[in-house]
Design an enzyme around this catalytic site. Structure first.
Site, PDB file in Angstrom:
ATOM      1  N   CYS A 148      28.040  66.489  17.726  1.00 42.27           N
ATOM      2  CA  CYS A 148      28.958  66.891  18.789  1.00 42.27           C
ATOM      3  C   CYS A 148      30.061  67.777  18.221  1.00 42.27           C
ATOM      4  CB  CYS A 148      29.516  65.642  19.486  1.00 42.27           C
ATOM      5  SG  CYS A 148      30.305  66.018  21.063  1.00 42.27           S
ATOM      6  N   HIS A 208      24.654  62.243  20.768  1.00 40.58           N
ATOM      7  CA  HIS A 208      25.220  61.277  19.826  1.00 40.58           C
ATOM      8  C   HIS A 208      24.187  60.239  19.389  1.00 40.58           C
ATOM      9  CE1 HIS A 208      29.595  62.189  20.174  1.00 40.58           C
ATOM     10  NE2 HIS A 208      29.229  62.699  21.343  1.00 40.58           N
ATOM     11  N   GLU A 242      24.507  58.096  17.076  1.00 42.40           N
ATOM     12  CA  GLU A 242      25.174  56.831  16.699  1.00 42.40           C
ATOM     13  C   GLU A 242      25.416  55.949  17.916  1.00 42.40           C
ATOM     14  OE1 GLU A 242      26.726  59.591  17.230  1.00 42.40           O
ATOM     15  OE2 GLU A 242      28.767  59.264  17.979  1.00 42.40           O
TER      16      GLU A 242
END
Lengths: 79, 747, 245
Positions: C97, C214, C216
């Site tokens: 990002c 993302h 994560e």
């Protein structure tokens, strides 16, 4: 000395902000407006001297504008 | 004392221009033992404003229950704190930013987020969630679309940059908010109990440190003028007093404060919000039982020529006031330097009990702290029942029954008050911090707590329309609805924070509404075991003499035992049975159906059976936790039909409902349109596999639990004795519900 | 190939950068800690020593407030100079990002980000098609596989000139594309107006990778899914293979 920097989207780059404004103007009664492009305007003061223009040029290339998507112009104003 | 005039005040006395009455001015003189100078008067005018002094609300707020075994901090601090066990606690607070947002929606909403987030980390807590209950006028008006757009962007810009997920909220659109939108912001944080910081300036000789942004003229007079006076044509001229937010600065401020907390550097911490340096310093001194000396010459300024009084009342954003021991000063400065933040010692704690202001060596103000903080006058107004209130509800045959109930369903699903708010919550980063066990769109948000099995559940609710028709019942209903929302995800309600949005309390009918709503909320909080941890009162929500709907907004915290067992509002499996839990009789009065189809808000809303509500919610929580219920969804705006449609749309499964099974008990003989679209507190729709449904019915005890239909197929049908009352394709319902807001907001 | 989980290989060492406005640093660090074969530490933006690390991750957030352009100022931080050297020596660098935006501004990846086509911040789960499963960041996926991960950005509208795009495509540098749940790369599935639906690219050498979604955030079934784990698993595998661990 003072400087004014104008940053605009490069010709040919889609400018959704400009398009959105262009599309909403007729609703307010402003017909026939075209080619709206939205950019940034930056004012700054820099040390007087010979290299001011060159220094500003580098500032624009390095930080103020992203040359991949943006064009810039500037004015130097002697006081 | 010098500098007494400060400004040319023309013909009117200075106190009047600052919004104080002659009586209040006399009270100030008495407490000062002399006439105040202009700086002192400016500080008093802020501290004694409705916004800071709670002049009309204080006597009534005492009615709210504020104690409970989990309440570690009730009203009076920057935020309330609730014990969630295992050494952890939740800090929570809700606030309004109505007037600033009505003037400049983006910055108004953004700085609203900034302020409420500072309240949370001022307690030493790390903010983990924002919730935003918003109320606007009808989206048919371009101005309202502009406001919605700006407010949502402002919340997104600030909250997203801070890395705090916006996990829930609600949005209503009613003409009553056309000239006075309600922008309430709520923040929730997590803190280890031993890390809790309070705003008590203790230890005379300790230093007072101002951290963060420099001080400019922004927001000057904000507290006294913007939040305490009605709106009129001059609102536009007040634009310069609106503050501008800098979320990047606040992110650094947050991290620096928490780092100082971890290093044990902070004796006390307080944010600078309404009233700026004046209110933060006097409140800290008041809580610490001390005094504070401030040297304004040390305050870093953004504009060079500011007057002393301007420095004292500036509402520049992103500033915190810390009290630190002199021996730790260097460490504090080091942390601030690491985060590239200005930090300046601007004063010290004293044992004088006075707020003294100096400009270098020159004393310019000297006021008793107690008078500033605790002695704002209170006012009791003769309550007067508003003329529109009715003793009786509308007769059930008051409106003709619409012929095409399927059309009504689609219209209601597309109503901005009922439709999916995806257009809004997709602009918020609702996933950052990776704790969201439930994503937005359901009855409540659930956040896991990393390293633990349990989690916290959050919701915010407000329904001005119902409170308008009956403020006491409305107050009961809003608390009950919040608790019901939490129960639907399987959470045990623990506590609330509230934001009470009302008109001008000096008027009898408004005072009455406030008093009644507080009474109703208090009754519900007592019955449901959810004390009040604090909040905010926002009066003068009026434009051109017309008040908004009285709107007590509730933010509620709950605890889920196991984040692996959460309730969802989505239907899960074809063949599951649909059950209706609860024994209440829906009505048109105050419903979305009444407004959308019949074009008015009238009658009297049904009362809330708090005892029945408590039993219902206990059953719903058990059904969810034991895994018996595949889905649970609270019936609210749009009634039972919209509730079932939402579960079906979000689950991607149709539903067939039998209206005759629905019409038992309290609903005996009710007309189909009211069965389908009427609204009332105390009903929840569950779905469950047939065997689980049987077990649920056995365990339901005295909570009525009727099987009313079945999940499956690709249509929504509601069938009565005379055949299908509604039969629409699920896809049509989904299209109406999912895309309505985006269509309305399309440029 | 993937090392057996039973071999007691030393863990892959990740550094997670903290710019003052980073806000996914802790999420990324916490995700890394859930992998048996990995350990993570934070890298303050003024640090310059990276020699104990196998992979540097530039996480999401708003690095320096990003008021001018996302990532425009971050590229001048002391750390970014070190990252440049680290990458030049073949170290693995991933930008997520805002981290992707920083890598573009720093010239470590080609192209630039513009505001999303609809001018709004978008936070939503999207489908991604794995276009290249040979990179150190995607080897655990199959080419053509569709994975789900959330995006959360205001400036994710990737742009590069025609030549640049042709080069990216020719070299297999387009690693991830926005697609529909069936894997079709369509205009409707493009959330932000990105050129050629580009969601993630790598450099020519393959050791620098940026993606807008993302990973994560999808490393735990409780909070939205596990499709992002493959990215971290891929890096761990790559590190093990490179170091012969």
């Amino acid at each position: 000395m003072k400087a004014k920097v104008y940053i605009t989207p490069k010709a040919g780059i889609l400018d959704p902000q400009g398009l959105t404004i262009e599309r909403s103007l007729p609703a307010l009664g402003f017909e026939g407006v075209s080619n709206v492009r939205v950019g940034k305007y930056i004012e700054l003061e820099l040390p007087d001297g010979e290299g001011a223009g060159e220094s500003l040029e580098r500032m624009c290339r390095k930080l103020l504008a992203n040359p991949i998507i943006e064009d810039f112009e500037y004015e130097l104003i002697e006081e | 004392m010098s500098n007494t005039t400060g400004q040319d005040t023309g013909q009117k006395p200075a106190y009047e221009l600052l919004g104080l009455t002659a009586g209040e001015y006399r009270g100030i003189c008495e407490r000062m033992g002399r006439e105040p100078n202009y700086v002192e008067l400016a500080v008093f005018s802020l501290m004694w404003s409705e916004h800071c002094g709670y002049k009309h609300s204080r006597p009534l707020l005492g009615r709210l229950p504020t104690e409970g075994e989990r309440i570690l901090q009730g009203p009076g601090e920057n935020a309330g704190i609730v014990d969630i066990g295992g050494g952890l606690a939740v800090a929570m607070k809700i606030e309004s930013h109505n007037h600033p947002s009505a003037i400049e929606p983006f910055q108004g909403a953004a700085t609203g987020i900034g302020g409420i987030v500072r309240d949370i980390f001022a307690m030493g807590a790390r903010p983990v969630a924002n919730l935003d209950p918003l109320h606007f006028g009808s989206l048919d008006k371009p101005r309202q679309r502009f406001l919605l757009d700006g407010v949502v962007e402002g919340i997104a810009a600030y909250g997203n940059c801070m890395g705090i997920p916006t996990v829930a909220g609600e949005i209503h659109f009613e003409d009553a908010y056309e000239d006075n939108c309600l922008i309430n912001v709520m923040c929730v944080g997590l803190v280890r109990q031993e890390d809790i910081i309070r705003a008590r300036a203790t230890g005379p000789g300790n230093l007072v440190v101002l951290i963060g942004s420099s001080t400019g003229r922004d927001g000057i007079g904000g507290a006294s003028i913007l939040a305490s006076a009605e709106f009129d044509e001059t609102a536009e001229e007040k634009r310069p007093t609106v503050q501008v937010g800098n979320p990047f600065m606040e992110k650094k401020l947050l991290e620096a404060c928490l780092e100082m907390r971890d290093k044990g550097l902070l004796v006390a911490l307080q944010d600078l919000g309404a009233g700026g340096l004046s209110s933060s310093s006097s409140e800290m001194a008041s809580k610490g039982g001390t005094g504070i000396d401030i040297d304004i010459a040390r305050v870093p300024l953004r504009e060079p020529d500011m007057e002393p009084f301007e420095i004292m009342i500036s509402e520049s954003q992103e500033r915190m006031l810390a009290v630190v021991e002199p021996s730790r000063e260097a460490e504090v400065m080091a942390v601030c330097e690491k985060w590239d933040l200005d930090a300046t010692v601007v004063g010290k704690v004293t044992d004088t009990g006075r707020l003294r202001v100096f400009d270098g060596d020159e004393p310019i103000a000297d006021m008793p702290v107690k008078a500033l903080v605790d002695e704002a006058p209170t006012y009791v107004v003769e309550p007067r029942r508003p003329e529109h209130e009715r003793d009786q509800p509308l007769p059930e045959d008051h409106y003709p029954q619409p012929e095409d109930l399927g059309r009504v369903l689609l219209d209601l699903l597309a109503s901005p008050n009922v439709c999916s708010k995806r257009w809004v919550y997709e602009q918020y980063d609702h996933m950052v911090q990776t704790d969201n066990a439930l994503w937005p769109g359901g009855d409540a948000a659930v956040l896991r707590i990393k390293g633990r099995r349990d989690g916290i559940a959050l919701t915010s609710d407000g329904n001005g329309r119902r409170t308008f028709l009956d403020p006491r019942r409305g107050g009961r209903a809003v608390v009950a609805e919040a608790a019901r929302n939490l129960s639907c995800v399987g959470a045990e309600p623990l506590a609330i924070t509230n934001c009470l949005n009302f008109g001008n309390p000096e008027k009898g009918p408004i005072y009455y509404q406030f008093q009644q709503a507080v009474e109703g909320m208090a009754e519900a909080c007592e019955a449901l075991g959810t004390p009040v941890t604090g909040g905010n009162v926002s009066f003068y929500n009026e434009s051109f003499g017309q008040a908004v709907y009285p709107n007590p907004v509730v933010g509620m915290l709950g605890l889920v035992e196991d984040t692996g067992r959460l309730g969802t509002h989505r239907f899960q499996n074809a063949g599951d049975l649909i059950l209706l839990a609860g024994d209440a009789r829906p009505a048109a009065d105050g419903s979305e159906y009444q407004l959308t189809v019949h074009g008015e808000v009238a009658g009297r809303i049904p009362d809330v059976d708090l005892e029945g509500e408590r039993r219902l919610q206990a059953l719903v929580r058990r059904a969810v936790r034991e895994g018996l219920a595949a889905s649970a969804h609270d019936i609210s705006d749009g009634g039972l039909a919209c509730c079932i449609a939402e579960s079906a749309i979000e689950g991607g499964l149709g539903a067939a409902v039998d209206l005759e099974a629905l019409a038992g008990g309290a609903r005996d003989g009710l007309r189909p349109d009211l069965l389908l679209f009427g609204e009332v507190s105390g009903l929840v729709v569950l779905s469950a596999a047939p065997a689980a449904a049987r077990r649920l019915q056995e365990e339901a005890g005295d909570v009525p639990l009727a099987v009313i239909g079945e999940v499956g197929g690709d249509r929504l049908t509601f069938t009565g004795a005379g055949g299908p009352a509604i039969d629409v394709p699920l896809a049509a319902a989904a299209d109406a519900w999912q895309n309505a807001l985006e269509r309305r907001m399309a440029p | 190939m993937a090392a057996s989980p039973h071999t007691a290989a030393p863990p892959a060492r990740f550094g997670v950068v903290i710019f003052p406005g980073s806000n996914c640093d802790a999420d990324t660090h916490d995700a890394i800690e859930t992998f048996a074969g990995a350990e993570g530490r934070y890298l303050w933006h003024k640090e310059t020593r990276l020699d104990d690390l196998d992979c540097v991750i530039l996480p999401g957030g708003f690095s320096y407030g990003d008021y001018l352009r996302s990532g425009a100022i971050a590229r001048f931080s002391p750390l970014m100079e070190a990252v440049r050297r680290f990458a030049a020596e073949g170290g693995l660098v991933m930008g997520i990002c805002n981290g992707f935006q920083v890598l573009l501004e720093a010239g470590l990846l080609p192209g630039a980000m513009q505001q999303n086509e609809k001018l709004k911040f978008i936070c939503r789960l999207v489908s991604l098609k794995v276009e290249n499963d040979q990179t150190p960041f995607t080897r655990r996926y199959r080419q053509g596989q569709v994975i789900q991960a959330p995006i959360a950005h205001h400036e994710g509208n990737y742009f590069i000139d025609e030549e640049g795009l042709a080069e990216l495509e020719a070299n297999g540098q387009v690693v991830l594309r926005y697609c529909d749940p069936e894997g079709e790369v369509t205009q409707e599935a493009n959330p932000n107006g990105s050129l050629a639906n580009i969601a993630g690219i790598c450099n020519r050498e393959g050791n620098v990778f940026g993606m807008m979604p993302h990973p994560e955030r999808v490393c735990d079934a409780l909070v939205g899914g596990t499709d992002g784990r493959g990215v971290f698993d891929s890096i761990i595998d790559s590190v093990r293979e490179r170091s012969g661990r």
